[in-house]
Design a protein around this motif. Sequence first.
Motif, PDB file in Angstrom:
ATOM      1  N   ALA A   9       0.836  -1.200   0.000  1.00 45.23           N
ATOM      2  CA  ALA A   9       0.000   0.000   0.000  1.00 45.23           C
ATOM      3  C   ALA A   9       0.872   1.252   0.000  1.00 45.23           C
ATOM      4  N   ARG A  55      -1.655  -3.792   7.062  1.00 49.03           N
ATOM      5  CA  ARG A  55      -2.255  -2.693   6.305  1.00 49.03           C
ATOM      6  C   ARG A  55      -1.318  -2.211   5.197  1.00 49.03           C
ATOM      7  N   ASP A  56      -0.026  -2.567   5.297  1.00 52.58           N
ATOM      8  CA  ASP A  56       0.972  -2.119   4.325  1.00 52.58           C
ATOM      9  C   ASP A  56       1.396  -3.186   3.330  1.00 52.58           C
ATOM     10  N   VAL A 112      -8.888   1.502  -6.002  1.00 50.00           N
ATOM     11  CA  VAL A 112      -8.897   0.630  -4.825  1.00 50.00           C
ATOM     12  C   VAL A 112     -10.279   0.630  -4.184  1.00 50.00           C
ATOM     13  N   VAL A 159      -7.562  -4.656   1.145  1.00 52.65           N
ATOM     14  CA  VAL A 159      -8.125  -3.661   0.238  1.00 52.65           C
ATOM     15  C   VAL A 159      -9.151  -2.790   0.965  1.00 52.65           C
ATOM     16  N   ALA A 162      -7.072  -0.291   2.860  1.00 53.58           N
ATOM     17  CA  ALA A 162      -6.470   0.686   1.945  1.00 53.58           C
ATOM     18  C   ALA A 162      -7.525   1.675   1.449  1.00 53.58           C
ATOM     19  N   ARG A 167      -5.844   5.017   0.333  1.00 51.12           N
ATOM     20  CA  ARG A 167      -4.529   4.604  -0.178  1.00 51.12           C
ATOM     21  C   ARG A 167      -4.681   3.813  -1.468  1.00 51.12           C
ATOM     22  N   PHE A 169      -2.287   0.915  -4.017  1.00 55.04           N
ATOM     23  CA  PHE A 169      -1.272  -0.103  -3.789  1.00 55.04           C
ATOM     24  C   PHE A 169      -0.656  -0.542  -5.107  1.00 55.04           C
TER      25      PHE A 169
END
Length: 174
Positions: A9, A55-56, A112, A159, A162, A167, A169
């Motif tokens: 992300a 989350r990343d 996203v 997702v 994000a 965000r 990704f």
Amino acid sequence: MGIRYYAYAFDSDQAGKALADPRTMIGPDPLADAFGLEPGFVRGVTDLRQSLPERDLLYLDKAWPYLQRLTAPRSSGSAARASYRMFEGHVTHADDGFTWQPWVRALPPHEVALIARDLEAIDDHDINAVLGGSRSSGQSLESEMAYAAAFLDRAKDFVRAAASDGRGFAYMIG
């Protein structure tokens, strides 16, 4: 080792950079990130927890072809699901199949959000309809469907987070 799937992300202010060169968003050693090892590891000990927060980083191991098939167009001329954008792609094989170049793509925050809504609509019925008819029944098929469902849940969580954070990704199949 096999071809695997990784998604990283990025914040919305990095979208331009990510779209220009998605590889800049991918860690230098995605497998190490997924397994909680130092980049460039040769040998190591790990508890198999990701180095980065969930989350990343999304790691789909080798489940991505199932998710790709689940979201792909059902027939020639039909449209793919919106979530196909996050699973689309194949490596480019080289050296008579001994090596490959990864597939890399960046998805901006507005895409996203669409993907998140579409993923939420996929349920066990869809998994059974698409993946269940591809082989004969049995323990192996049930195991593969459970494997795909577990990684679909991970993809949904990643997702959803994000999208709620605005965000995008970048992902790599390779």
